[in-house]
Design an enzyme around this catalytic site. Structure first.
Site, PDB file in Angstrom:
ATOM      1  N   LYS A 252       0.889  -1.162   0.000  1.00 19.71           N
ATOM      2  CA  LYS A 252       0.000   0.000   0.000  1.00 19.71           C
ATOM      3  C   LYS A 252       0.923   1.207   0.000  1.00 19.71           C
ATOM      4  O   LYS A 252       1.527   1.544   1.019  1.00 19.71           O
ATOM      5  CB  LYS A 252      -0.908   0.005   1.230  1.00 19.71           C
ATOM      6  CG  LYS A 252      -1.881   1.173   1.227  1.00 19.71           C
ATOM      7  CD  LYS A 252      -2.787   1.140   2.429  1.00 19.71           C
ATOM      8  CE  LYS A 252      -3.896   2.159   2.369  1.00 19.71           C
ATOM      9  NZ  LYS A 252      -3.544   3.498   1.968  1.00 19.71           N
ATOM     10  N   ARG A 257      -3.428   8.820  -5.460  1.00 16.96           N
ATOM     11  CA  ARG A 257      -4.028   8.016  -6.512  1.00 16.96           C
ATOM     12  C   ARG A 257      -3.961   8.757  -7.836  1.00 16.96           C
ATOM     13  O   ARG A 257      -4.250   9.962  -7.902  1.00 16.96           O
ATOM     14  CB  ARG A 257      -5.490   7.774  -6.150  1.00 16.96           C
ATOM     15  CG  ARG A 257      -6.151   6.709  -6.971  1.00 16.96           C
ATOM     16  CD  ARG A 257      -6.482   5.594  -6.070  1.00 16.96           C
ATOM     17  NE  ARG A 257      -7.126   4.492  -6.715  1.00 16.96           N
ATOM     18  CZ  ARG A 257      -8.003   3.712  -6.093  1.00 16.96           C
ATOM     19  NH1 ARG A 257      -8.356   3.976  -4.854  1.00 16.96           N
ATOM     20  NH2 ARG A 257      -8.518   2.675  -6.706  1.00 16.96           N
TER      21      ARG A 257
HETATM   22  P1  AMP Z   1      -7.063   4.818   2.326  1.00 10.75           P
HETATM   23  O1  AMP Z   1      -6.859   6.146   1.657  1.00 10.75           O
HETATM   24  O2  AMP Z   1      -6.322   4.628   3.607  1.00 10.75           O
HETATM   25  O3  AMP Z   1      -8.530   4.432   2.402  1.00 10.75           O
HETATM   26  O4  AMP Z   1      -6.422   3.718   1.346  1.00 10.75           O
HETATM   27  C1  AMP Z   1      -6.816   3.584   0.028  1.00 10.75           C
HETATM   28  C2  AMP Z   1      -5.816   4.234  -0.898  1.00 10.75           C
HETATM   29  O5  AMP Z   1      -4.579   3.538  -0.898  1.00 10.75           O
HETATM   30  C3  AMP Z   1      -6.239   4.179  -2.341  1.00 10.75           C
HETATM   31  O6  AMP Z   1      -7.147   5.208  -2.651  1.00 10.75           O
HETATM   32  C4  AMP Z   1      -4.926   4.343  -3.086  1.00 10.75           C
HETATM   33  O7  AMP Z   1      -4.684   5.719  -3.317  1.00 10.75           O
HETATM   34  C5  AMP Z   1      -3.877   3.850  -2.095  1.00 10.75           C
HETATM   35  N1  AMP Z   1      -3.127   2.665  -2.539  1.00 10.75           N
HETATM   36  C6  AMP Z   1      -1.790   2.515  -2.407  1.00 10.75           C
HETATM   37  N2  AMP Z   1      -1.376   1.337  -2.870  1.00 10.75           N
HETATM   38  C7  AMP Z   1      -2.457   0.680  -3.337  1.00 10.75           C
HETATM   39  C8  AMP Z   1      -2.661  -0.606  -3.929  1.00 10.75           C
HETATM   40  N3  AMP Z   1      -1.664  -1.477  -4.140  1.00 10.75           N
HETATM   41  N4  AMP Z   1      -3.946  -0.940  -4.286  1.00 10.75           N
HETATM   42  C9  AMP Z   1      -4.974  -0.080  -4.057  1.00 10.75           C
HETATM   43  N5  AMP Z   1      -4.825   1.142  -3.505  1.00 10.75           N
HETATM   44  C10 AMP Z   1      -3.595   1.524  -3.129  1.00 10.75           C
END
Ligand code: AMP
Length: 567
Positions: A252, A257
């Site tokens: 992650k 994004r």
């Molecule tokens: P959160 O913002 O904590 O809800 O986490 C989701 C966000 O993690 C997504 O909107 C992406 O911008 C980010 N992200 C980073 N790496 C990944 C990955 N491998 N797959 C999906 N999302 C990811």
């Protein structure tokens, strides 16, 4: 359609705070809305174009005031005075239109077409004389407006409609009007909204009353699409239980994004808020041309910053300025390089990939992307059913400065705009601290007039040392938890110095915050910075004696390294 009819609808919607009532009112309106009035759908949310379109009205309060003055023949000073006393420009326009001195009352009947026609000219204006041209366009509308029309025209102009209608209200109203409120229909309508981001296009289809028709709205390369969002898993055990074994585990990345569209030679980059940021990232356009195969596609990815010399990944905050900055791009590109980590594909060579299982989509990415570290790569991924090995991978991700991992079900489809249960994030546990507020910054936009970002300090003997800033966890509206308004009122009497938007605050208000990680940082006097801090509560029960000390924070820093950095 007469604009008055729409203004009356706004009024009726505003008259109730109950969601179901609003849906009832709006669904009736939609039932009778003619095909040719479809663009009224945009006005319901205070917009003039679909959500994916970046053209916005963008009128300042100042210009609206001038226009009210011109349209009503009442002096500027008087309008400002009324504004100060009523606190709402819409109400000012309504009142002054009612007392209109000029005899031009009701030149012609105002229609929604005319309103849209004039408002849509506003974002197109550029260069010399723009302000006067804008003024003329708005004044023309206001001159013909009745009081209630003036009220909502001005509110639309300044982007503050205040009728309590959201996209979800419109979705439910469509479902009620054309499918008797069927739950399945609501879901499908939302799916179509998320794909197209165009309420009028969805209205065209739902009006026919046939769910099958919704399928006709599909993805279009070049039109931004809402990203799929993740839920949380407590740990790997929980994740595997929810997703089954094996599943994909990916880094992650701690960046932002970026959804990448390519249609023939044309490449466009969008953020998760559907903002077009292509101009800000010319190097990414180059990477896509060079390293990704395919005539047309939509890729989902995370852009991450790294240090050019050490090649270490940087936290998001350090590169966030790249998203907004529209000048000196070349210089910034050199100073703050980013790497694109592609983790999904939504469309490929004329075909939507939304309903393909993730394992096929992820295989397709690997086939079409030529990995080039520090430029563009497929997100680091393992396909695994073993908890221990998944944990090892997670530790590696943290060691490389990323946020944690994502777990993904291999059979799942891509659902734009949804927070789905088949993609789960795992991040380090959050820990808490008690700190004191020693500074703040005035907010902008929706948070104008409030202090909105707060500087936190810990204690070191008799000194207070800054350790980070927090804005998350505080609410805009009252209900649960503390609001910006309440906190601002508490802090204003404690301001010791002001410099622009920044204020310095006498240490008195103790707050509890949770955070994910402590990092070393030269930016704060304590030498540390909190990562992902979130405000959880005011601690009026605690005094300055009780707040955490620098020594305790150093201890936490060491412990955390042992806990999950190097495990
Ligand atoms: P959160 O913002 O904590 O809800 O986490 C989701 C966000 O993690 C997504 O909107 C992406 O911008 C980010 N992200 C980073 N790496 C990944 C990955 N491998 N797959 C999906 N999302 C990811």
């Amino acid at each position: 359609m007469r604009y008055k009819k729409l203004a009356e609808l706004y009024q009726e919607l505003k008259s109730t705070t109950k969601r179901l009532e609003k849906i009832k009112i709006l669904s009736k309106f939609l039932e009778y809305l003619h095909k040719e009035d479809r663009d009224v759908m945009y006005l319901l949310l205070g917009d003039i174009y679909p959500e994916y379109d970046e053209r916005r009205i963008g009128i300042s309060h100042q210009l609206a005031i001038k226009s009210i003055s011109k349209a009503t023949g009442i002096e500027l000073k008087q309008v400002v005075k009324e504004w100060k006393s009523l606190g709402d420009l819409g109400r000012v326009a309504e009142k002054l239109t009612l007392n209109k001195k000029q005899s031009t009352l009701h030149n012609y009947i105002l229609t929604t077409e005319k309103v849209l026609e004039n408002l849509r000219k506003l974002p197109e204006l550029e260069g010399k004389g723009t302000v006067n041209k804008k003024l003329a366009l708005i004044t023309e509308l206001l001159t013909s407006a009745s009081p209630i029309e003036a009220l909502y025209l001005v509110r639309t102009l300044i982007g503050d409609l205040r009728i309590g209608v959201k996209e979800s209200t419109i979705r439910e109203s469509m479902s009620k009007a054309f499918f008797d409120g069927d739950k399945e229909a609501s879901k499908k309508i939302q799916g179509t909204i998320d794909k197209s981001n165009d309420l009028a296009a969805v209205f065209d289809v739902v009006k026919k009353g046939k769910l099958k028709e919704l399928k006709k709205i599909s993805l279009e390369v070049g039109k931004p699409i809402k990203a799929m969002l993740a839920q949380k898993a407590k740990d790997f055990k929980d994740g595997f239980k929810k997703l089954g074994k094996p599943c994909a585990v990916e880094y992650k990345y701690d960046g932002f994004r970026l959804i990448i569209h390519k249609k023939n030679k044309n490449i466009l980059l969008f953020t998760r808020c559907l903002e077009n940021v292509t101009k800000q990232f010319p190097e990414v356009v180059g990477y896509i041309q060079k390293y990704v195969q395919g005539k047309s596609f939509i890729l989902d990815s995370e852009a991450v910053g790294f240090d050019r010399k050490t090649k270490e990944y940087k936290p998001f905050q350090e590169i966030s300025q790249r998203i907004r900055r529209k000048y000196n791009i070349e210089k910034l590109q050199k100073e703050l390089p980013i790497e694109i980590n592609v983790f999904d594909i939504i469309y490929y060579n004329g075909k939507s990939q939304l309903n393909e299982p993730f394992k096929k989509r992820t295989a397709l990415i690997k086939k079409i992307i030529k990995n080039n570290p520090y430029k563009i790569i497929c997100a680091k991924q393992i396909i695994i059913g073993n908890e221990e090995r998944a944990k090892e991978f997670y530790k590696k991700a943290l060691k490389e400065n990323q946020e944690g991992v994502m777990m993904k079900n291999l059979e799942a489809i891509y659902k734009p705009g949804s927070r789905v249960g088949h993609m789960l994030k795992i991040k380090p546990e959050e820990r808490d601290l008690d700190l004191v507020i020693t500074g703040a910054e005035y907010g902008t936009g929706k948070r104008k007039g409030w202090l909105s970002s707060f500087v936190l300090s810990c204690k070191d003997k008799n000194k207070f040392l800054e350790i980070g800033k927090v804005g998350t966890g505080i609410k805009e509206k009252s209900g649960q938890g503390i609001t910006f308004d309440e906190l601002t009122k508490k802090l204003i009497p404690l301001i010791t110095k002001e410099k622009g938007k920044t204020v310095y605050i006498k240490p008195k208000i103790v707050v509890a915050v949770i955070y994910q990680e402590i990092q070393k940082s030269p930016n704060y006097a304590s030498g540390f910075a909190l990562r992902f801090p979130r405000f959880t509560a005011l601690r009026p029960d605690k005094s300055l004696r009780d707040i955490n000390t620098l020594d305790e924070i150093k201890e936490d820093f060491k412990k955390q390294k042992r806990n999950y950095r190097y495990g």
